[in-house]
Design an enzyme around this catalytic site. Sequence first.
Site, PDB file in Angstrom:
ATOM      1  N   ARG A 157      43.304  44.617  44.365  1.00  0.00           N
ATOM      2  CA  ARG A 157      44.690  44.985  44.652  1.00  0.00           C
ATOM      3  C   ARG A 157      45.490  43.686  44.675  1.00  0.00           C
ATOM      4  O   ARG A 157      44.976  42.628  45.053  1.00  0.00           O
ATOM      5  CB  ARG A 157      44.802  45.689  45.999  1.00  0.00           C
ATOM      6  CG  ARG A 157      43.975  46.969  46.110  1.00  0.00           C
ATOM      7  CD  ARG A 157      44.080  47.551  47.509  1.00  0.00           C
ATOM      8  NE  ARG A 157      43.306  48.785  47.644  1.00  0.00           N
ATOM      9  CZ  ARG A 157      42.049  48.844  48.079  1.00  0.00           C
ATOM     10  NH1 ARG A 157      41.418  47.713  48.425  1.00  0.00           N
ATOM     11  NH2 ARG A 157      41.416  49.989  48.180  1.00  0.00           N
ATOM     12  N   LYS A 181      41.767  47.078  52.603  1.00  0.00           N
ATOM     13  CA  LYS A 181      42.417  47.983  53.549  1.00  0.00           C
ATOM     14  C   LYS A 181      41.618  48.029  54.850  1.00  0.00           C
ATOM     15  O   LYS A 181      40.389  48.023  54.833  1.00  0.00           O
ATOM     16  CB  LYS A 181      42.529  49.385  52.946  1.00  0.00           C
ATOM     17  CG  LYS A 181      43.548  49.473  51.804  1.00  0.00           C
ATOM     18  CD  LYS A 181      43.711  50.908  51.340  1.00  0.00           C
ATOM     19  CE  LYS A 181      44.808  51.022  50.284  1.00  0.00           C
ATOM     20  NZ  LYS A 181      44.992  52.415  49.828  1.00  0.00           N
ATOM     21  N   HIS A 250      48.790  47.207  39.706  1.00  0.00           N
ATOM     22  CA  HIS A 250      47.853  48.310  39.896  1.00  0.00           C
ATOM     23  C   HIS A 250      47.352  48.861  38.565  1.00  0.00           C
ATOM     24  O   HIS A 250      46.243  49.414  38.495  1.00  0.00           O
ATOM     25  CB  HIS A 250      48.495  49.425  40.727  1.00  0.00           C
ATOM     26  CG  HIS A 250      47.541  50.033  41.706  1.00  0.00           C
ATOM     27  ND1 HIS A 250      47.033  49.341  42.789  1.00  0.00           N
ATOM     28  CD2 HIS A 250      46.965  51.259  41.754  1.00  0.00           C
ATOM     29  CE1 HIS A 250      46.202  50.128  43.466  1.00  0.00           C
ATOM     30  NE2 HIS A 250      46.149  51.283  42.851  1.00  0.00           N
ATOM     31  N   ARG A 253      44.348  47.004  37.842  1.00  0.00           N
ATOM     32  CA  ARG A 253      43.242  47.524  38.652  1.00  0.00           C
ATOM     33  C   ARG A 253      42.651  48.772  37.982  1.00  0.00           C
ATOM     34  O   ARG A 253      41.433  48.920  37.885  1.00  0.00           O
ATOM     35  CB  ARG A 253      43.736  47.834  40.059  1.00  0.00           C
ATOM     36  CG  ARG A 253      42.697  48.425  41.011  1.00  0.00           C
ATOM     37  CD  ARG A 253      43.287  48.468  42.427  1.00  0.00           C
ATOM     38  NE  ARG A 253      42.541  49.294  43.349  1.00  0.00           N
ATOM     39  CZ  ARG A 253      41.478  48.900  44.043  1.00  0.00           C
ATOM     40  NH1 ARG A 253      41.005  47.673  43.878  1.00  0.00           N
ATOM     41  NH2 ARG A 253      40.883  49.705  44.897  1.00  0.00           N
ATOM     42  N   HIS A 276      36.547  51.073  47.414  1.00  0.00           N
ATOM     43  CA  HIS A 276      36.880  52.461  47.742  1.00  0.00           C
ATOM     44  C   HIS A 276      35.955  52.961  48.848  1.00  0.00           C
ATOM     45  O   HIS A 276      34.738  52.822  48.761  1.00  0.00           O
ATOM     46  CB  HIS A 276      36.716  53.373  46.524  1.00  0.00           C
ATOM     47  CG  HIS A 276      37.797  53.211  45.517  1.00  0.00           C
ATOM     48  ND1 HIS A 276      37.675  53.606  44.197  1.00  0.00           N
ATOM     49  CD2 HIS A 276      39.061  52.712  45.626  1.00  0.00           C
ATOM     50  CE1 HIS A 276      38.791  53.352  43.543  1.00  0.00           C
ATOM     51  NE2 HIS A 276      39.648  52.805  44.384  1.00  0.00           N
ATOM     52  N   TYR A 285      38.181  57.760  37.469  1.00  0.00           N
ATOM     53  CA  TYR A 285      38.145  56.884  36.296  1.00  0.00           C
ATOM     54  C   TYR A 285      37.172  57.392  35.238  1.00  0.00           C
ATOM     55  O   TYR A 285      37.289  57.046  34.069  1.00  0.00           O
ATOM     56  CB  TYR A 285      37.781  55.453  36.722  1.00  0.00           C
ATOM     57  CG  TYR A 285      38.875  54.826  37.542  1.00  0.00           C
ATOM     58  CD1 TYR A 285      40.074  54.423  36.951  1.00  0.00           C
ATOM     59  CD2 TYR A 285      38.731  54.666  38.915  1.00  0.00           C
ATOM     60  CE1 TYR A 285      41.095  53.881  37.711  1.00  0.00           C
ATOM     61  CE2 TYR A 285      39.746  54.119  39.678  1.00  0.00           C
ATOM     62  CZ  TYR A 285      40.925  53.731  39.072  1.00  0.00           C
ATOM     63  OH  TYR A 285      41.925  53.200  39.827  1.00  0.00           O
TER      64      TYR A 285
END
Length: 308
Positions: A157, A181, A250, A253, A276, A285
């Site tokens: 990110r 995160k 992004h 990414r 994730h 994806y």
Amino acid sequence: MPHLDYRAFVNSCRDERGVGHHTLRAYAQDLRTFASFKRKHHLTDPLSKDDILAYHRHLRDELCAKPATIERRLVTLKSYFAWRADRNSALPSPFMGVRISIRIPRRLPRPIDRDTLKAILRTENEMNFALQSRPNSCVMQEVTILMIKLLIVTGLRIGELTNLKIRDVSTDASQMIVRGKGNKERMVFVPDEELQSAFRQYCIVRTKHGSLDSPLFLNAVGRRLRSQTFRKRLRVLSHRLGIAPHLTPHRFRHSAATLLIEEGTDIRMVQALLGHANLRTTEIYVRVSNHALKRALARADILNALKH
């Protein structure tokens, strides 16, 4: 509690759960929206299930908020009331027994196609010629291309990349410690030897001019490069190369994840690389990797196989 004490909730999320700055800002915005609704309709504690349902209708019918926004605002509000009830049992959450179903359209990621990525990387050769005549003006562009390459191979990110400090990168620049995160740390690797070499040279220069706790990437005035500044650089590059829609961090990414899946990388490894928490987030994806599907079908050559 006569008012919505959202500041205490936001501070608690920051101090006790290590929630990131952008998420905290979203929490505050979500709770301010509800506080405005509460004042407008003269709601008082204890709030009821009907108050929550009325707020849902307000978001959907009056504000015409998108489904994803409605879901986020309600999730934030539910978390707030659970936090408040945990501190004061006399104020139970009004979400008890509430069942709200929100259908969110699943949007596919928009990775950058391979030809566009190649065109972006070719700009590095143009800069090498320009360095002889305009050395200072090309430094920022060189750093921008370096960052783009790192985004492509790591899937970081942009906030994770711009928040890196010099000490986060290994001596040989083959790996770095990234804070994602929830302030969760993960190890990210730089596999390409040529990129490692360029990254290492950049880090050596930064180490000579800053402490280990200094930001790794700087802006034009020597301060930490902000994510928004990098986005502006990508807009300029998009305009120069005629790329539409314009490049965003992004999208790089998305490209990193899609390319890895297309090259046969195990999805759980891609999940670990991207940071994730849920494999379902990574699985999207697989759906967008049409390039890999075409190659697999070509290799299979079913009709030709049936002739023999």
